[in-house]
Design a protein around this motif. Structure first.
Motif, PDB file in Angstrom:
ATOM      1  N   ARG A 441       0.818  -1.221   0.000  1.00  0.00           N
ATOM      2  CA  ARG A 441       0.000   0.000   0.000  1.00  0.00           C
ATOM      3  C   ARG A 441       0.851   1.271   0.000  1.00  0.00           C
ATOM      4  O   ARG A 441       0.336   2.363  -0.216  1.00  0.00           O
ATOM      5  N   ARG A 442       2.146   1.132   0.225  1.00  0.00           N
ATOM      6  CA  ARG A 442       3.042   2.274   0.078  1.00  0.00           C
ATOM      7  C   ARG A 442       3.005   2.805  -1.358  1.00  0.00           C
ATOM      8  O   ARG A 442       3.204   3.999  -1.608  1.00  0.00           O
ATOM      9  N   GLU A 443       2.742   1.895  -2.293  1.00  0.00           N
ATOM     10  CA  GLU A 443       2.721   2.279  -3.708  1.00  0.00           C
ATOM     11  C   GLU A 443       1.589   3.250  -4.031  1.00  0.00           C
ATOM     12  O   GLU A 443       1.607   3.885  -5.093  1.00  0.00           O
ATOM     13  N   ASP A 444       0.613   3.380  -3.127  1.00  0.00           N
ATOM     14  CA  ASP A 444      -0.471   4.355  -3.337  1.00  0.00           C
ATOM     15  C   ASP A 444       0.073   5.767  -3.545  1.00  0.00           C
ATOM     16  O   ASP A 444      -0.560   6.585  -4.212  1.00  0.00           O
ATOM     17  N   LEU A 445       1.227   6.039  -2.946  1.00  0.00           N
ATOM     18  CA  LEU A 445       1.783   7.386  -3.028  1.00  0.00           C
ATOM     19  C   LEU A 445       2.069   7.806  -4.464  1.00  0.00           C
ATOM     20  O   LEU A 445       2.039   9.000  -4.784  1.00  0.00           O
ATOM     21  N   ALA A 446       2.350   6.845  -5.330  1.00  0.00           N
ATOM     22  CA  ALA A 446       2.701   7.176  -6.712  1.00  0.00           C
ATOM     23  C   ALA A 446       1.555   7.874  -7.431  1.00  0.00           C
ATOM     24  O   ALA A 446       1.784   8.653  -8.369  1.00  0.00           O
ATOM     25  N   ALA A 447       0.332   7.600  -6.999  1.00  0.00           N
ATOM     26  CA  ALA A 447      -0.835   8.198  -7.662  1.00  0.00           C
ATOM     27  C   ALA A 447      -1.244   9.526  -7.037  1.00  0.00           C
ATOM     28  O   ALA A 447      -2.205  10.151  -7.484  1.00  0.00           O
ATOM     29  N   TRP A 448      -0.523   9.964  -5.985  1.00  0.00           N
ATOM     30  CA  TRP A 448      -0.872  11.204  -5.300  1.00  0.00           C
ATOM     31  C   TRP A 448      -0.085  12.360  -5.913  1.00  0.00           C
ATOM     32  O   TRP A 448       1.135  12.311  -6.011  1.00  0.00           O
ATOM     33  N   HIS A 449      -0.784  13.426  -6.296  1.00  0.00           N
ATOM     34  CA  HIS A 449      -0.134  14.562  -6.942  1.00  0.00           C
ATOM     35  C   HIS A 449      -0.416  15.875  -6.217  1.00  0.00           C
ATOM     36  O   HIS A 449      -0.255  16.960  -6.789  1.00  0.00           O
ATOM     37  N   GLY A 450      -0.795  15.777  -4.960  1.00  0.00           N
ATOM     38  CA  GLY A 450      -1.061  16.969  -4.169  1.00  0.00           C
ATOM     39  C   GLY A 450       0.154  17.379  -3.361  1.00  0.00           C
ATOM     40  O   GLY A 450       1.304  17.268  -3.823  1.00  0.00           O
ATOM     41  N   GLN A 451      -0.092  17.858  -2.138  1.00  0.00           N
ATOM     42  CA  GLN A 451       1.005  18.297  -1.271  1.00  0.00           C
ATOM     43  C   GLN A 451       2.039  17.185  -1.135  1.00  0.00           C
ATOM     44  O   GLN A 451       1.700  16.035  -0.885  1.00  0.00           O
ATOM     45  N   PRO A 452       3.330  17.500  -1.283  1.00  0.00           N
ATOM     46  CA  PRO A 452       4.367  16.461  -1.243  1.00  0.00           C
ATOM     47  C   PRO A 452       4.397  15.697   0.073  1.00  0.00           C
ATOM     48  O   PRO A 452       4.106  16.251   1.143  1.00  0.00           O
ATOM     49  N   VAL A 453       4.756  14.435  -0.018  1.00  0.00           N
ATOM     50  CA  VAL A 453       4.921  13.568   1.151  1.00  0.00           C
ATOM     51  C   VAL A 453       6.347  13.037   1.125  1.00  0.00           C
ATOM     52  O   VAL A 453       6.758  12.395   0.150  1.00  0.00           O
ATOM     53  N   CYS A 454       7.094  13.313   2.158  1.00  0.00           N
ATOM     54  CA  CYS A 454       8.469  12.825   2.257  1.00  0.00           C
ATOM     55  C   CYS A 454       8.440  11.319   2.534  1.00  0.00           C
ATOM     56  O   CYS A 454       7.796  10.864   3.496  1.00  0.00           O
ATOM     57  N   ASP A 455       9.123  10.555   1.708  1.00  0.00           N
ATOM     58  CA  ASP A 455       9.116   9.096   1.851  1.00  0.00           C
ATOM     59  C   ASP A 455      10.547   8.590   1.910  1.00  0.00           C
ATOM     60  O   ASP A 455      11.238   8.502   0.889  1.00  0.00           O
ATOM     61  N   ILE A 456      10.997   8.243   3.109  1.00  0.00           N
ATOM     62  CA  ILE A 456      12.339   7.687   3.281  1.00  0.00           C
ATOM     63  C   ILE A 456      12.265   6.274   3.870  1.00  0.00           C
ATOM     64  O   ILE A 456      13.217   5.808   4.505  1.00  0.00           O
ATOM     65  N   MET A 457      11.144   5.585   3.639  1.00  0.00           N
ATOM     66  CA  MET A 457      10.966   4.263   4.231  1.00  0.00           C
ATOM     67  C   MET A 457      11.909   3.217   3.631  1.00  0.00           C
ATOM     68  O   MET A 457      12.053   2.129   4.189  1.00  0.00           O
ATOM     69  N   ASP A 458      12.567   3.520   2.528  1.00  0.00           N
ATOM     70  CA  ASP A 458      13.620   2.618   2.043  1.00  0.00           C
ATOM     71  C   ASP A 458      14.761   2.514   3.039  1.00  0.00           C
ATOM     72  O   ASP A 458      15.550   1.565   2.989  1.00  0.00           O
ATOM     73  N   HIS A 459      14.858   3.495   3.930  1.00  0.00           N
ATOM     74  CA  HIS A 459      15.926   3.497   4.934  1.00  0.00           C
ATOM     75  C   HIS A 459      15.470   2.879   6.258  1.00  0.00           C
ATOM     76  O   HIS A 459      16.254   2.833   7.209  1.00  0.00           O
TER      77      HIS A 459
END
Length: 555
Positions: A441-459
């Motif tokens: 469900r993290r992949e949901d972010l790819a379809a979001w084009h509004g206010q930016p969301v910082c995503d560093i969960m790869d770390h």
């Protein structure tokens, strides 16, 4: 709950009952190869090939159950689908497959197709229509399912009781608890036959509707009919817990079968630790029976056990091992896959039993001192460098973990939303938004084009890293998943989005929790989280407008 009888051809003779409550989060990791006890890869393959060549309903159910109970869900589903693909005209085999799929998977597309085919060949098997109607409602085709239930009630009076039992369970699974209540209320007002299953289901409906005090009376009536009914005992325990009556509920909860099937772990044959047993000098194994959140919530009791002189080995998923090793250096922490059989242990205990063994009886007994977990300062510093400087920083989780079993998937559907729905409700907001969502469900972010969301969960490679990330945040907003417990255990401000049929640990009402003093609860009143998300968005903008370092969740 017994979702369907062992054989659908036996005409749904087994009462269908709903039980509560399900594990919140399944372990994020499992051993690479987890085989049924006594099986090798070669023997399992031979059994599979033999079944494909000479299948029987009993053989299919037996082998599939072994595989599913070893938590090999993909392999179990593949076995069932391969067998029925090779024997499409074997009707008893098809029905056995439908039963297995209904118990262990969400493949209601296949279940509906199988039952439709069998009913075409055997139209006189009216009882199979109950199974089909239930499957349709659970699948989401509520209108089609209700049409068949209506047909059953009109044409098959001998099936009224079975149909009522299954209809209520199906409505609950689909999120229609109020409608389930109306069905049962009409049944009892019309003085129709009373069964343990129907009494149990009314208790469950009321508990789901956050009317747990009322549910208790129905569960007691069900237990008068059948004192040993496992579904009723578990439902009664959950309703008692939800009303804060832990002392009364604990004996019923202790008597449960494992909520997560485990036919593999070698230590489960050891005696179970009992309340009041001496702890001095005993060598104990505490293991994760349910979900990550349950472990994070109840592990707070561990120091009490150690203080009484016990030696403890914690058996947990890999993702929790480092976090718990850091928090509790006085105990041994191992992962399931690394815990080889060995002698010298005196007793075991599933971690969800810890509060009750250590004396939890009322809400006032809950030890709510936080934090009781922590993060590594070096990890906090490493992740801080990756985050925007703008404050406040708000972490977000919109979905629970991946599920496979039908009952677990349905629970997750009720508690989860999407990134798009959550972000649309809370933005724009004058804050830095930070993703805490892992999994598909993290992949949901790819379809979001509004206010930016910082995503560093790869770390973030485990829960210790997630804890370090949360320590760099000012607020966490999450659906009912393990991150809620992690944030609460760290003593960080956290807003819980609780589904409409909230878990027992959050009670029926209120916006605070005795388990986590830094938590605020937002309770959904609808089948969807949409309206409560709008409420969260409005409150969040006010919270951010007056934010200053150290501001709490309830400020």
């Amino acid at each position: 709950m017994a979702r369907h009888p062992p054989h659908a051809l036996d005409a749904l003779a087994t009462p269908v009952e709903r039980t509560e409550d399900q594990p919140m989060d399944q372990p994020a990791q499992a051993p690479t190869i987890r085989l049924p006890k006594g099986m090798t890869v070669e023997r399992l393959w031979e059994a599979r090939q033999a079944l494909l060549q000479n299948p029987t309903p009993e053989g299919l159910k037996s082998l599939a159950t072994l595989i599913f109970d070893a938590q090999q869900y993909v392999a179990g589903e593949r076995l069932v689908l391969d067998v029925i693909a090779a024997h499409q005209d074997n009707l008893p085999l098809l029905l056995a497959a439908a039963d297995v799929l209904a118990t262990y998977t969400m493949r209601y597309d296949m279940i509906v197709a199988i039952l439709g085919k069998v009913l075409t060949a055997l139209p006189h098997m009216a009882q199979l229509k109950v199974f089909l109607a239930t499957a349709l409602v659970t699948k989401g085709d509520v209108a089609a399912g209700l049409r068949i239930f209506t047909e059953i009630m009109q044409q098959h009076p001998e099936l009224h009781q079975d149909a009522c039992e299954h209809l209520v369970v199906a409505l609950l699974d689909a999120g229609y608890a109020q409608e389930g209540y109306m069905v049962l209320d009409a049944w009892f007002r019309d003085k129709k036959p009373v069964t343990t299953a129907l009494l149990n289901n009314m208790g469950c409906v009321l508990q789901r509707l956050n009317r747990s005090e009322e549910a208790l009376g129905w569960y007691r009536k069900a237990l008068e009919n059948d004192p040993h009914n496992a579904s009723t005992r578990m439902g009664y325990a959950v309703a008692l817990f939800k009303t804060g009556q832990f002392k009364e509920g604990a004996p019923y909860y202790f008597a449960r079968m494992g909520l997560v099937q485990d036919t593999v772990s070698w230590y489960l044959s050891l005696p179970r630790l009992q309340k009041g047993a001496p702890l001095q000098g005993r060598n104990l194994i505490f293991y994760q029976e349910q979900g990550l959140g349950d472990t994070l919530q109840f592990i707070r009791y561990l120091p009490m056990v150690v203080a009484q002189g016990a030696r403890v080995t914690l058996v947990v998923p890999t993702t929790l091992a480092r976090l718990l090793s850091l928090a509790f250096p006085q105990v041994r922490v191992v992962t399931e896959q690394d815990f080889a059989p060995q002698d010298g242990y005196d007793a075991i205990l599933p971690i969800p039993d810890l509060p009750f063994v250590m004396g939890l009886e009322t809400l006032a007994d809950i030890p709510a001192q936080v934090p009781y977990l922590g993060a590594v300062p070096a990890d906090c510093a490493r992740l801080a460098e990756l985050l925007p400087a703008r404050r406040p920083r708000i972490g977000l989780v919109w979905s629970g973990g991946r599920r496979t079993k039908a009952m677990d998937v349905l629970t997750d559907q009720r508690r989860s939303t999407t990134a798009g729905q959550m972000l649309a409700a809370i933005t724009p907001v004058d804050a830095t938004l930070v993703n805490l969502q892992l999994g598909p469900r993290r992949e949901d972010l790819a379809a979001w084009h509004g206010q930016p969301v910082c995503d560093i969960m790869d770390h973030a490679h485990d829960m210790a890293d997630t804890a370090a990330l949360i320590e760099n945040l000012d607020l966490v907003i999450s659906v009912d998943t393990s991150v809620v417990h992690l944030a609460g255990a760290l003593g960080k401000p956290v807003w819980l989005l609780s589904r409409w049929d909230g878990c027992w640990r959050w009670g029926d009402t209120g916006e605070t929790s005795p388990w986590y003093p830094t938590m605020r609860i937002f309770r959904a009143q609808e089948r969807t989280l949409g309206p409560v998300l709008e409420q969260v968005g409005a409150v969040l903008r006010t919270w951010v407008a007056t934010w200053q370092p150290g501001k709490g969740a309830l400020d």
